[in-house]
Design an enzyme around this catalytic site. Structure first.
Site, short mmCIF file in Angstrom:
data_model
loop_
_atom_site.label_atom_id
_atom_site.label_comp_id
_atom_site.label_asym_id
_atom_site.label_seq_id
_atom_site.Cartn_x
_atom_site.Cartn_y
_atom_site.Cartn_z
N PRO A 9 34.23 -21.28 19.20
CA PRO A 9 34.81 -21.19 20.53
C PRO A 9 35.80 -20.04 20.72
O PRO A 9 36.59 -19.74 19.82
CB PRO A 9 35.52 -22.54 20.71
N ASN A 10 35.68 -19.43 21.88
CA ASN A 10 36.56 -18.35 22.34
C ASN A 10 36.31 -17.01 21.66
O ASN A 10 36.90 -16.00 22.06
CB ASN A 10 38.06 -18.74 22.20
N ARG A 17 40.94 -11.17 24.15
CA ARG A 17 41.86 -12.27 23.81
C ARG A 17 42.80 -11.83 22.69
O ARG A 17 42.36 -11.45 21.61
CB ARG A 17 41.00 -13.45 23.34
N TYR A 22 43.70 -10.54 17.14
CA TYR A 22 42.28 -10.50 16.80
C TYR A 22 41.65 -9.11 16.86
O TYR A 22 40.47 -8.96 16.57
CB TYR A 22 41.50 -11.45 17.71
N ASN A 73 32.43 -18.21 11.50
CA ASN A 73 33.83 -18.34 11.92
C ASN A 73 33.84 -19.51 12.91
O ASN A 73 33.50 -19.34 14.07
CB ASN A 73 34.32 -17.05 12.58
N ALA A 76 38.66 -22.48 16.26
CA ALA A 76 39.58 -23.64 16.26
C ALA A 76 38.94 -24.87 15.62
O ALA A 76 39.65 -25.74 15.09
CB ALA A 76 40.03 -23.94 17.67
N GLU A 97 33.00 -18.51 5.04
CA GLU A 97 33.87 -18.79 6.19
C GLU A 97 34.76 -17.57 6.43
O GLU A 97 35.39 -17.09 5.48
CB GLU A 97 34.71 -20.03 5.89
N HIS A 99 37.83 -15.79 8.84
CA HIS A 99 38.85 -15.81 9.89
C HIS A 99 39.39 -14.41 10.06
O HIS A 99 39.79 -13.77 9.07
CB HIS A 99 39.98 -16.78 9.55
N ARG A 106 50.28 -18.01 10.39
CA ARG A 106 50.40 -18.45 11.77
C ARG A 106 50.90 -19.90 11.84
O ARG A 106 51.51 -20.38 10.90
CB ARG A 106 49.05 -18.25 12.47
C1 DQA Z 1 40.28 -17.84 13.97
C2 DQA Z 1 41.57 -18.60 13.63
C3 DQA Z 1 41.60 -19.93 14.34
O1 DQA Z 1 42.81 -20.64 14.03
C4 DQA Z 1 41.56 -19.73 15.84
O2 DQA Z 1 41.51 -20.98 16.50
C5 DQA Z 1 40.43 -18.86 16.28
C6 DQA Z 1 40.07 -17.70 15.45
C7 DQA Z 1 40.28 -16.42 13.36
O3 DQA Z 1 39.21 -15.82 13.31
O4 DQA Z 1 41.34 -15.89 13.00
O5 DQA Z 1 39.89 -19.04 17.35
O6 DQA Z 1 39.19 -18.54 13.38
#
Ligand code: DQA
Length: 146
Positions: A9-10, A17, A22, A73, A76, A97, A99, A106
């Site tokens: 998501p997102n 964003r 990011y 990835n 959240a 995985e 990030h 964070r």
């Molecule tokens: C994320 C880190 C997560 O905590 C966050 O909710 C994201 C992106 C990252 O790529 O740093 O949406 O996975």
């Protein structure tokens, strides 16, 4: 041989964003750089992004049928989704995985991932480059040559 690139998501908003967190690369930029690196390993990439947990579970099940490894990835959902964790475990595929941000630097709620225990490896905090490094990891794990 094909690998899956699955984003949660997102991440469709990458580039717009929180660029301070990011970076400025869009998701398309990342997909293209992953595909280029995968090509060096003679791997093709199936890319999927969704904002929905169930859709991500279905995508992992699809990858289990058609792919030899997964770069994911879960965004959240990393911190909450037992469903995505179970799907990855059931796939029996090596999963990396990723990030983009350093989640450990964070908020505390980002410090734990329920996914990591079923991932072969985790790449954290290296920006968009982390996805390209994940391709190299899968290339090695899958015994490919460049
Ligand atoms: C994320 C880190 C997560 O905590 C966050 O909710 C994201 C992106 C990252 O790529 O740093 O949406 O996975």
């Amino acid at each position: 041989m094909q690998i899956a690139l699955i984003n949660g998501p997102n991440l469709n908003l990458l580039g717009k964003r929180r660029p301070d967190v990011y970076g400025s690369n869009s998701l398309d930029d990342i997909v293209n750089s992953v595909a280029r690196r995968a090509n060096d390993w003679k791997l093709t990439v199936w890319s999927y992004q969704s904002n929905g947990e169930g859709e991500l579970v279905s995508a992992i099940q699809e990858a289990a049928k058609n792919c030899s490894g997964i770069i994911i990835n879960p965004a959240a959902y990393s911190h909450t989704s037992i469903a995505i964790r179970d799907a990855l475990e059931a796939s029996e595929l090596p999963a990396i995985e990723v990030h983009i941000s350093n989640v450990f630097a964070r908020e505390p709620f980002r410090h734990h991932s329920v996914i990591s225990a079923v991932a072969r490896g985790v790449i954290v905090g290296l920006g968009a480059k982390g996805y390209v490094l994940a391709v190299d990891a899968l290339g090695h794990i899958l015994g490919r040559t460049q």
